[in-house]
Design a protein around this motif. Sequence first.
Motif, PDB file in Angstrom:
ATOM      1  N   ARG A   1      18.319  42.972 -28.998  1.00  0.00           N
ATOM      2  CA  ARG A   1      18.691  43.382 -27.643  1.00  0.00           C
ATOM      3  C   ARG A   1      19.504  42.276 -27.020  1.00  0.00           C
ATOM      4  NH1 ARG A   1      13.994  43.796 -24.529  1.00  0.00           N
ATOM      5  NH2 ARG A   1      14.383  41.616 -24.066  1.00  0.00           N
TER       6      ARG A   1
ATOM      7  N   THR B   1      21.618  46.187 -24.131  1.00  0.00           N
ATOM      8  CA  THR B   1      21.983  47.027 -25.254  1.00  0.00           C
ATOM      9  C   THR B   1      20.993  46.778 -26.368  1.00  0.00           C
ATOM     10  OG1 THR B   1      24.259  46.764 -24.598  1.00  0.00           O
ATOM     11  CG2 THR B   1      23.860  47.634 -26.782  1.00  0.00           C
ATOM     12  N   ASP B   2      20.364  47.839 -26.840  1.00  0.00           N
ATOM     13  CA  ASP B   2      19.254  47.733 -27.769  1.00  0.00           C
ATOM     14  C   ASP B   2      19.582  48.492 -29.045  1.00  0.00           C
ATOM     15  OD1 ASP B   2      15.739  47.909 -26.917  1.00  0.00           O
ATOM     16  OD2 ASP B   2      16.748  47.342 -28.784  1.00  0.00           O
TER      17      ASP B   2
ATOM     18  N   THR C   1      26.079  43.845 -30.634  1.00  0.00           N
ATOM     19  CA  THR C   1      24.632  43.987 -30.855  1.00  0.00           C
ATOM     20  C   THR C   1      24.375  44.622 -32.212  1.00  0.00           C
ATOM     21  OG1 THR C   1      24.632  44.593 -28.522  1.00  0.00           O
ATOM     22  CG2 THR C   1      22.536  44.660 -29.658  1.00  0.00           C
TER      23      THR C   1
END
Lengths: 262, 310
Positions: free
Chosen positions: B52, B60-61, B157
């Motif tokens: 994350r 944002t994961d 990410t």
Amino acid sequence: MSANIIDRRRINGPQRSVEPLYTAEAPEPFANGRVDSRALDQVRPIFIKTGSLATQTSAAASPSGSAYYEQGKIRISCAIYGPRQGRKSNTRMGVFDCDFKYAPFSCSWKKTHIKSPDEKEIALILEQAVAPAIRLEAYPKASIDAFVTVIESDGKAATISAAVNCISAALVDAGIELYDSVAACSMALNGSQWVSDCTQIEEDAASCSLLVARMPSADEVTYVLQHGKTAPEQTDQGIQTCINSCTRVYAVICRYLQASME
Amino acid sequence: MASLLLSPAEQDYITRGVEKDLRADGRGNLDRREVALRVGMISQANGSARCRIGNLGVGTDVLVGIKAEVNTWAPGDPEDAGTIECSVECSPSAAQAFEGRGAEEINVELTQLLDRIFNGPQSGVDMKKLCIIPKQAYWVLHIDALVLDVKGSIADTLVWATRAALLSTKLPRVVVETITDENGEMQAEFDVVDDPEDMTLLEGAENLPIAVTFNQIGKRYVVDASDQEEAITQAKLTVAVSPKKEVCAIQKGGVLRGFPPSLLTEILQTAQRVAKEELVKFDRHYAEAKKYAESQSDEPSTGSTFLVSF
């Protein structure tokens, strides 16, 4: 190799098929100069015909603009429909949509009629490369649709850059307001030398491929795509060389467009 | 991607701030937000990671799981190497626009980006070691990424999480024996050792590249854009750099405009510098995540799932 989906609308071939393996000697791509005796920085000869799809039965059915593009063995046809009513009715700026498709017989391996993720990604690439050149603020609530069909392909990066050039020519033929035409060129890295506009066999033998699309008058690079590993100085050098090649391709496109007006 | 609606005043505020190297959340142009990284929490997968990137526990994961399968060779497959297959899915829980078929375009874009970075010799992984028996059997690594939440900077990410997952991927050991069959020919057969303690890591995984996305706002650019900054981005460039300073992939995104060539060169040079710092940060987070994963006991206790301590 066909997918496991059975298509009930067509007569299907066997579930699984592979292309034959040719053991006969294919020429070594970079052994003594290039196979078609081009210079290392020479782009394949280009031919453009605009208005190729204009003679349809009814004026309403024919596209607003079209172009047929050849570069060496690459053959691409593009049709532009628009500006026409967009899907979302209250956008401030127009939308440029691109649809890209390989004909099933166009590549050295058979493609199914179902769109692969590759074709979908190339459609996004073409949108991102060409949209900056269009005056979209002049077409609110409208959409401009480009349909690109590759009739014959020879080198993936080269085909994508040819498609960009083809769409540029077709947009001019359609009379869409543009800031500039976009010209694109591709290169591949062989050892430590960048080679311009590689064919499929040359690209397979190379370690890295680079594609650059450029608007020369605005001096903006609208698209860069590198696939493969390079040292950082090589990337810089490759992009500079590619930008110079784009300028030459741009001159060719402009000459064809001028000739088509006469 | 569906973006926020920003008023002209907000857009101007962000643009002018970026010109002065001061962003809305106080970062400099080249600073990244906090990163939280966990590995090895999916027991069924050969490798897994969750990353994350964001401030104050919201960001944002991305969750990545890697499963390894043995594939039978068919003509047309690589003869002495394994392959990697990537697939990215943006879950509808991340944004309303991703419901139904809305996420189709971005799924394809991210899948091809991951494929471009990780599938092939540019990823640094020794693909030849993934071959079990040439022309007969090879490992396929299926990398499946699930985007759970989006607050800007998905590509970075995604690559962080995939890199962590690949680094922690364990393959079972394979024993190959050649036997002579009834016709007197040599046949090779392999056997997968079914021992969870006897696993190997991927060779060459430490050479995996890391990606940095530069978003152009006004005349300057920022790293790790938040979702507000992404809403006014004119063009973005994703650069993947390996620990050996090689450039592994470059991809431009954004339809509004292109880059002036001088800015492009500047961004590529900055990418080298930023990537070096990122890799140092990554190694630190990864070491922590590994230590945490190993310290967990095998029995799950309530409350110690990957949600709480994350």
